[in-house]
Design a protein around this motif. Structure first.
Motif, PDB file in Angstrom:
ATOM      1  N   LEU A   8       5.463   0.182  -6.596  1.00  0.00           N
ATOM      2  CA  LEU A   8       5.727  -0.240  -5.213  1.00  0.00           C
ATOM      3  C   LEU A   8       7.172  -0.700  -5.051  1.00  0.00           C
ATOM      4  O   LEU A   8       7.820  -0.401  -4.043  1.00  0.00           O
ATOM      5  N   LEU A   9       7.689  -1.398  -6.031  1.00  0.00           N
ATOM      6  CA  LEU A   9       9.081  -1.850  -5.977  1.00  0.00           C
ATOM      7  C   LEU A   9      10.041  -0.661  -6.039  1.00  0.00           C
ATOM      8  O   LEU A   9      11.016  -0.603  -5.275  1.00  0.00           O
ATOM      9  N   GLY A  17       2.674  -6.288   1.396  1.00  0.00           N
ATOM     10  CA  GLY A  17       1.228  -6.500   1.438  1.00  0.00           C
ATOM     11  C   GLY A  17       0.657  -6.787   0.060  1.00  0.00           C
ATOM     12  O   GLY A  17      -0.181  -7.681  -0.101  1.00  0.00           O
ATOM     13  N   PHE A  18       1.123  -6.052  -0.942  1.00  0.00           N
ATOM     14  CA  PHE A  18       0.647  -6.275  -2.309  1.00  0.00           C
ATOM     15  C   PHE A  18       1.074  -7.653  -2.801  1.00  0.00           C
ATOM     16  O   PHE A  18       0.274  -8.386  -3.392  1.00  0.00           O
ATOM     17  N   LEU A  19       2.316  -8.040  -2.555  1.00  0.00           N
ATOM     18  CA  LEU A  19       2.787  -9.352  -2.991  1.00  0.00           C
ATOM     19  C   LEU A  19       2.063 -10.473  -2.245  1.00  0.00           C
ATOM     20  O   LEU A  19       1.760 -11.517  -2.827  1.00  0.00           O
ATOM     21  N   THR A  20       1.748 -10.251  -0.981  1.00  0.00           N
ATOM     22  CA  THR A  20       1.003 -11.253  -0.209  1.00  0.00           C
ATOM     23  C   THR A  20      -0.384 -11.462  -0.810  1.00  0.00           C
ATOM     24  O   THR A  20      -0.814 -12.605  -1.022  1.00  0.00           O
ATOM     25  N   ARG A  21      -1.086 -10.372  -1.097  1.00  0.00           N
ATOM     26  CA  ARG A  21      -2.412 -10.503  -1.708  1.00  0.00           C
ATOM     27  C   ARG A  21      -2.321 -11.189  -3.069  1.00  0.00           C
ATOM     28  O   ARG A  21      -3.166 -11.995  -3.425  1.00  0.00           O
ATOM     29  N   ALA A  71      -0.981   4.073  -1.300  1.00  0.00           N
ATOM     30  CA  ALA A  71      -1.245   5.119  -0.311  1.00  0.00           C
ATOM     31  C   ALA A  71      -0.514   4.864   1.004  1.00  0.00           C
ATOM     32  O   ALA A  71      -0.445   5.758   1.855  1.00  0.00           O
ATOM     33  N   ASP A  72       0.048   3.670   1.185  1.00  0.00           N
ATOM     34  CA  ASP A  72       0.773   3.325   2.415  1.00  0.00           C
ATOM     35  C   ASP A  72       2.096   4.087   2.433  1.00  0.00           C
ATOM     36  O   ASP A  72       2.859   4.045   1.469  1.00  0.00           O
ATOM     37  N   ASP A  73       2.375   4.777   3.535  1.00  0.00           N
ATOM     38  CA  ASP A  73       3.604   5.570   3.601  1.00  0.00           C
ATOM     39  C   ASP A  73       4.838   4.754   3.998  1.00  0.00           C
ATOM     40  O   ASP A  73       5.929   5.293   4.085  1.00  0.00           O
ATOM     41  N   GLU A  74       4.665   3.456   4.197  1.00  0.00           N
ATOM     42  CA  GLU A  74       5.802   2.582   4.485  1.00  0.00           C
ATOM     43  C   GLU A  74       6.036   1.682   3.272  1.00  0.00           C
ATOM     44  O   GLU A  74       5.321   0.683   3.070  1.00  0.00           O
ATOM     45  N   PRO A  75       7.028   1.980   2.431  1.00  0.00           N
ATOM     46  CA  PRO A  75       7.224   1.265   1.165  1.00  0.00           C
ATOM     47  C   PRO A  75       7.445  -0.249   1.297  1.00  0.00           C
ATOM     48  O   PRO A  75       6.916  -1.015   0.496  1.00  0.00           O
ATOM     49  N   ARG A  94      12.753   0.213  -3.223  1.00  0.00           N
ATOM     50  CA  ARG A  94      14.192   0.358  -3.518  1.00  0.00           C
ATOM     51  C   ARG A  94      14.688   1.728  -3.085  1.00  0.00           C
ATOM     52  O   ARG A  94      15.751   1.859  -2.481  1.00  0.00           O
ATOM     53  N   ALA A  95      13.926   2.783  -3.406  1.00  0.00           N
ATOM     54  CA  ALA A  95      14.321   4.146  -3.045  1.00  0.00           C
ATOM     55  C   ALA A  95      14.430   4.323  -1.528  1.00  0.00           C
ATOM     56  O   ALA A  95      15.271   5.082  -1.044  1.00  0.00           O
ATOM     57  N   ALA A  96      13.588   3.600  -0.794  1.00  0.00           N
ATOM     58  CA  ALA A  96      13.624   3.670   0.675  1.00  0.00           C
ATOM     59  C   ALA A  96      14.745   2.813   1.247  1.00  0.00           C
ATOM     60  O   ALA A  96      14.984   2.834   2.452  1.00  0.00           O
ATOM     61  N   GLY A  97      15.394   2.038   0.390  1.00  0.00           N
ATOM     62  CA  GLY A  97      16.498   1.204   0.845  1.00  0.00           C
ATOM     63  C   GLY A  97      16.066  -0.032   1.606  1.00  0.00           C
ATOM     64  O   GLY A  97      16.832  -0.561   2.403  1.00  0.00           O
TER      65      GLY A  97
END
Length: 192
Positions: free
Chosen positions: A131-132, A88-92, A78-82, A136-139
């Motif tokens: 998420l990945l 954050g997911f990898l940190t958790r 749901a986070d709009d910043e990819p 990637r799409a966001a560059g």
């Protein structure tokens, strides 16, 4: 399919078995159902009725951690910043790997004893992959980084943090290693 709730005595036995298993996993002792029964003060048959295999018991011990990671992954989507969502997911995930001894053997197992484990692992793979793809799409991450790369990279960070730091410093060390990894996969403005 729903199952009937356990009788109070059966529910207490189930909780006792899981608590003993959790303690054994945390101390690094491999789960053996006979040993769990002895330590729980229960008959072996009681343990086997609840958990037909040590793998089923280990997966039950790992389930709360897997559920928390899956929930966090859903929130990250749901986070709009990819880039932030992936980090954050990898940190958790890395925090869970270095603090919950049940997680690595369950996630690394090629087969699962419990359908819930399969479901949670599928969710985690799906969320991590999505998420990945978004990052990637966001560059914001290298275009050649794949979902298949994430698991060994995360395992490497967790292993290095576990081997090269005291237990009390593992989370901090894992954060430092993960930050270095994430910096290495980011796209920089001077790269073309």
């Amino acid at each position: 399919m729903t199952t009937a709730p356990l009788r109070k005595d059966a529910a207490r036995n189930w909780e006792r078995i899981v608590a003993v298993a959790r303690a054994l996993v945390d101390e690094g002792t491999p789960l053996q159902l006979n040993d769990v029964a002895r330590r729980a003060g229960l008959g072996v048959g009681t343990v086997y009725r609840h958990f037909p295999t040590a793998e089923a018991l280990l997966e039950t011990v790992a389930t709360p951690c897997l559920e928390r990671l899956a929930a966090h992954g859903e929130q990250a989507l749901a986070d709009d910043e990819p880039g932030r969502a992936l980090a954050g997911f990898l940190t958790r995930t890395i925090e869970a790997q270095v603090t919950d001894a049940s997680l690595s053997p369950v996630t690394a197992a090629p087969t699962d004893a419990l359908p819930r484990t399969t479901e949670l692992k599928r969710t985690l793979r799906s969320v991590g992959g999505e998420l990945l793809v978004r990052a990637r799409a966001a560059g914001v991450v290298r275009p050649d980084l794949t979902s298949e790369d994430l698991v060994p990279l995360m395992c490497g960070v967790a292993y290095a943090a576990s081997v090269h730091s005291a237990p009390a410093a593992r989370v901090e060390t894992a954060h430092r290693y993960l930050t270095a990894l994430l910096e290495g996969v980011r796209i920089r403005g001077d790269q073309g």
